[in-house]
Design a protein around this motif. Structure first.
Motif, mmCIF file in Angstrom:
data_model
loop_
_atom_site.group_PDB
_atom_site.id
_atom_site.type_symbol
_atom_site.label_atom_id
_atom_site.label_comp_id
_atom_site.label_asym_id
_atom_site.label_seq_id
_atom_site.Cartn_x
_atom_site.Cartn_y
_atom_site.Cartn_z
ATOM 1 N N GLY A 56 0.811 -1.205 0.000
ATOM 2 C CA GLY A 56 0.000 0.000 0.000
ATOM 3 C C GLY A 56 0.844 1.256 0.000
ATOM 4 N N VAL A 57 1.943 1.229 0.739
ATOM 5 C CA VAL A 57 2.865 2.364 0.779
ATOM 6 C C VAL A 57 3.586 2.503 -0.558
ATOM 7 C CG1 VAL A 57 5.008 3.241 1.809
ATOM 8 C CG2 VAL A 57 3.225 2.285 3.276
ATOM 9 N N TYR A 58 4.126 1.389 -1.045
ATOM 10 C CA TYR A 58 4.960 1.473 -2.244
ATOM 11 C C TYR A 58 4.144 1.796 -3.494
ATOM 12 C CZ TYR A 58 8.878 0.876 -5.325
ATOM 13 O OH TYR A 58 9.868 1.130 -6.252
ATOM 14 N N ARG A 59 2.870 1.532 -3.447
ATOM 15 C CA ARG A 59 1.994 1.926 -4.568
ATOM 16 C C ARG A 59 2.196 3.405 -4.890
ATOM 17 N NH1 ARG A 59 -3.840 3.238 -4.138
ATOM 18 N NH2 ARG A 59 -4.427 4.079 -6.171
ATOM 19 N N TYR A 60 2.358 4.232 -3.852
ATOM 20 C CA TYR A 60 2.547 5.671 -4.060
ATOM 21 C C TYR A 60 4.009 6.025 -4.342
ATOM 22 C CZ TYR A 60 -2.149 6.181 -2.091
ATOM 23 O OH TYR A 60 -3.501 6.094 -1.868
ATOM 24 N N ARG A 75 -4.020 4.271 -10.623
ATOM 25 C CA ARG A 75 -3.482 5.574 -10.293
ATOM 26 C C ARG A 75 -4.153 6.131 -9.040
ATOM 27 N NH1 ARG A 75 -0.710 2.824 -13.760
ATOM 28 N NH2 ARG A 75 0.628 4.102 -15.080
ATOM 29 N N PRO A 76 -3.497 6.954 -8.201
ATOM 30 C CA PRO A 76 -2.159 7.506 -8.427
ATOM 31 C C PRO A 76 -1.031 6.536 -8.094
ATOM 32 C CG PRO A 76 -3.025 8.310 -6.352
ATOM 33 C CD PRO A 76 -4.117 7.491 -6.980
ATOM 34 N N THR A 77 -0.062 6.489 -8.968
ATOM 35 C CA THR A 77 1.190 5.777 -8.728
ATOM 36 C C THR A 77 2.256 6.473 -9.556
ATOM 37 O OG1 THR A 77 2.248 3.608 -8.678
ATOM 38 C CG2 THR A 77 0.887 4.092 -10.597
ATOM 39 N N ILE A 123 11.405 -3.703 -1.700
ATOM 40 C CA ILE A 123 10.398 -3.729 -2.748
ATOM 41 C C ILE A 123 10.786 -2.733 -3.841
ATOM 42 C CG2 ILE A 123 8.924 -2.007 -1.604
ATOM 43 C CD1 ILE A 123 6.485 -3.656 -2.595
ATOM 44 N N GLY A 124 10.493 -3.079 -5.091
ATOM 45 C CA GLY A 124 10.686 -2.142 -6.189
ATOM 46 C C GLY A 124 12.086 -2.076 -6.763
ATOM 47 N N LEU A 125 12.930 -3.051 -6.496
ATOM 48 C CA LEU A 125 14.303 -2.985 -7.001
ATOM 49 C C LEU A 125 14.337 -2.817 -8.519
ATOM 50 C CD1 LEU A 125 17.356 -3.228 -6.263
ATOM 51 C CD2 LEU A 125 17.158 -5.654 -6.848
ATOM 52 N N LEU A 126 13.447 -3.514 -9.221
ATOM 53 C CA LEU A 126 13.456 -3.500 -10.687
ATOM 54 C C LEU A 126 12.321 -2.649 -11.261
ATOM 55 C CD1 LEU A 126 14.041 -7.325 -11.091
ATOM 56 C CD2 LEU A 126 15.768 -5.552 -11.316
ATOM 57 N N ALA A 127 11.700 -1.818 -10.423
ATOM 58 C CA ALA A 127 10.523 -1.061 -10.853
ATOM 59 C C ALA A 127 10.877 0.244 -11.558
ATOM 60 C CB ALA A 127 9.612 -0.789 -9.652
ATOM 61 N N SER A 128 11.980 0.251 -12.259
ATOM 62 C CA SER A 128 12.420 1.408 -13.039
ATOM 63 C C SER A 128 13.381 0.904 -14.094
ATOM 64 C CB SER A 128 13.114 2.436 -12.141
ATOM 65 O OG SER A 128 14.038 3.227 -12.853
ATOM 66 N N ARG A 129 13.089 1.203 -15.355
ATOM 67 C CA ARG A 129 13.971 0.768 -16.430
ATOM 68 C C ARG A 129 15.343 1.426 -16.294
ATOM 69 N NH1 ARG A 129 12.429 -1.651 -21.492
ATOM 70 N NH2 ARG A 129 14.228 -1.709 -22.881
ATOM 71 N N GLU A 130 15.352 2.667 -15.837
ATOM 72 C CA GLU A 130 16.623 3.362 -15.614
ATOM 73 C C GLU A 130 17.452 2.619 -14.568
ATOM 74 O OE1 GLU A 130 18.360 7.645 -13.931
ATOM 75 O OE2 GLU A 130 16.202 7.233 -13.910
ATOM 76 N N ARG A 131 16.815 2.182 -13.492
ATOM 77 C CA ARG A 131 17.529 1.493 -12.416
ATOM 78 C C ARG A 131 18.044 0.129 -12.891
ATOM 79 N NH1 ARG A 131 14.370 3.002 -8.772
ATOM 80 N NH2 ARG A 131 12.909 1.271 -8.574
ATOM 81 N N VAL A 132 17.250 -0.566 -13.676
ATOM 82 C CA VAL A 132 17.715 -1.841 -14.239
ATOM 83 C C VAL A 132 18.948 -1.608 -15.098
ATOM 84 C CG1 VAL A 132 17.145 -3.755 -15.781
ATOM 85 C CG2 VAL A 132 15.443 -2.922 -14.150
ATOM 86 N N PRO A 186 1.278 -6.049 -10.347
ATOM 87 C CA PRO A 186 1.093 -5.258 -11.571
ATOM 88 C C PRO A 186 2.074 -4.086 -11.710
ATOM 89 C CG PRO A 186 -0.842 -5.174 -10.101
ATOM 90 C CD PRO A 186 0.297 -5.706 -9.328
ATOM 91 N N SER A 187 3.169 -4.098 -10.978
ATOM 92 C CA SER A 187 4.065 -2.941 -10.948
ATOM 93 C C SER A 187 5.010 -2.910 -12.149
ATOM 94 C CB SER A 187 4.896 -2.939 -9.665
ATOM 95 O OG SER A 187 5.842 -3.994 -9.690
#
Length: 496
Positions: A40-44, A53-55, A76-85, A325-326
């Motif tokens: 719930g936190v990381y959704r934002y 949305r909002p996300t 959570i979210g380690l790979l949730a950014s193409r830039e970070r990957v 779905p992230s």
């Protein structure tokens, strides 16, 4: 940036690297409940993808204070950014598909290390008093409706009981009791499903290890699918090629199987033959967990069961998880999809496909944007052949949009511009009805359309937004003067 300079060998070295890059990793000491609150936190903060949305796309996040788990943290979210990957794999974000394509062609097979592995610094055997996987592994739920706590980033490793070929894939794993987990298999889509079926026909359990918290190169490589990686192809060899160093495995303690030696957690167990459980038997919600299309998947009435034999982990382990779905799913499923399409089209028509983007709105699976260059009159029509090859390269693909070389496939506004100015619906839309796609798309059911004969069958569609070759001169984009903007706004642009 070169891979070798990153020195990323496991999850912890990846996190140390990200700490040196502003805006890519944050931590919180605020107490967080693994039951729906972390997600719930990381959704934002940074989920993105097909999350309601909002996300947004944001940093990875570590929760240092997880209720009920004093000695563990949750990432959570380690790979949730193409830039970070791209940062972690040492490649520009728009070239990641090419990096993986080269890795597939130059695999480095994993090796078994004889040294004591870090993943076995602490060992818990299932036959010990008080053993409870739910207390040992801080697996979160994505929502309050989930069937139970889920391991969403477990690298499942098993071997063919007939010939010993090994493979690694990611499955949704629900903690069902103190020593049992359910395991979801997409019908006909995973090699481990073939291994399980073979073992079941022999009346034997299938040994399986689940490694959690590993080098992100392994998590990306594990998501390749046939025909790029046919049965018998160990995707760990792709991760080895990305790092130019073999992935180190270790022998499990209670089963005849191997696991990733520097994982944060390893769960050792066996898939029990001819045993099925109801996925939501503990909650009765009728739902499983949120899946990549953005909807919560239904709970399976009968699903295979893993009997856990042991849990091993590093000291002060880090539990890695993701929101179904992230953008994390987009990275893991989408980048291997891009590599697969690049490989197949390049073989058939070299030099014409410039790039591919497995779009976020399709969860990395349903939609691909193909950037295609027509250099001569005979190239007209080949762009549609490339789209057909894309469907062959990745069977779960539903929509393909083709754009010219002057359109950025990673910029959705640019793609929509091409759709609005270079596309006519009655002549540039190609329908291919009645083709098997993916069962998690809720529109792919007979109830949605009488033309659909079975769940998971779809109408695959090509949107040809390329200019006909003989009209290219009439579709020149406005030509602005090429200048160095850093001269005028150095605070906004990096200088090289």
């Amino acid at each position: 940036m070169e891979n070798q300079k990153l020195e990323i060998v496991d999850l912890r070295s990846a996190l140390e690297f990200l700490k040196s890059v502003p805006g890519q990793l944050i931590e919180t000491n605020e107490a967080a409940d693994p039951n729906a609150e972390i997600s719930g936190v990381y959704r934002y903060i940074g989920a993105g993808g097909t999350v309601m949305r909002p996300t947004r796309i944001g940093p990875a996040m570590i929760f240092n204070n997880v209720k009920g788990h004093e000695d563990a943290r949750v990432l959570i979210g380690l790979l949730a950014s193409r830039e970070r990957v791209g940062l972690m794999l040492g490649e520009k974000p728009d070239r990641l598909g090419f990096l993986l394509n080269e890795a597939v062609k130059n695999p480095i097979q994993p090796v078994v290390s004889k040294e004591k592995p870090k993943c076995q610094e602490v060992v818990h055997y299932a036959d010990e008093p008080g053993f409870d996987i739910r207390k040992l592994v801080p697996a979160p739920t994505n929502t309050e409706e989930d069937a139970g706590p889920y391991i969403t980033l477990g690298m499942c490793y098993a071997s063919d009981p007939e010939n010993g070929d090994s493979d690694i894939t990611i499955h949704r794993l629900c903690l069902q009791s103190k020593d049992e987990m359910s395991m979801f298999f997409t019908p006909g889509a995973r090699h481990l499903g073939v291994f399980r079926e073979k073992a079941e026909k022999l009346g034997k359990p299938l040994p399986i290890s689940i490694s959690i918290g590993v080098d992100p190169a392994i998590e990306i490589a594990a998501c390749f699918e046939p025909p790029t990686t046919p049965i018998g192809f160990n995707e760990l060899s792709i991760a080895g090629a990305i790092r130019n160093k073999a992935v180190e495995l270790t022998e499990c303690l209670t089963i005849d199987e191997k696991a990733i030696g520097n994982a944060e957690y390893v769960i050792e167990g066996e898939l029990i033959p001819n045993v099925r459980v109801r996925e939501d038997q503990n909650t009765n919600t009728g739902k499983a967990m949120p899946e990549f299309p953005g909807y919560t998947g239904p709970a399976c009435a009968e699903i295979p069961l893993i009997k856990v034999k042991a849990v091993t982990h590093r000291i002060n382990p880090i539990m890695q998880t993701c929101i179904g779905p992230s953008e994390e799913h987009v990275s893991m499923a989408g980048i291997p999809t891009e590599a697969s399409i690049l490989q197949m089209v390049e073989k058939a028509m070299p030099g014409r496909l410039l790039n591919v983007y497995a779009h976020s709105s399709g969860g990395g699976k349903y939609m691909a944007i193909l950037q295609f260059k027509k250099s001569q009159p005979s190239d007209e029509g080949r762009q549609r052949q490339a789209a057909l090859l894309a469907f062959s390269a990745f069977s779960e693909l539903k929509h393909v949009i083709i754009v010219d070389e002057d359109v950025n496939p990673f910029d959705s506004n640019d793609v929509m511009w091409a759709l609005n100015t270079r596309y006519q619906g009655d002549v540039d839309t190609i329908f291919i009805p009645g083709v098997r796609c993916h069962p998690l798309d809720p529109s792919q059911t007979p109830e949605f359309s009488s033309s659909i004969r079975d769940k998971g069958i779809s109408c695959k569609t090509i949107f040809d937004c390329t200019v006909p070759y003989d009209l290219k001169d009439r579709f020149q984009r406005a030509k602005f003067k090429d200048v160095d903007p850093a001269r005028f706004a150095p605070e906004l642009f990096e200088t090289h």
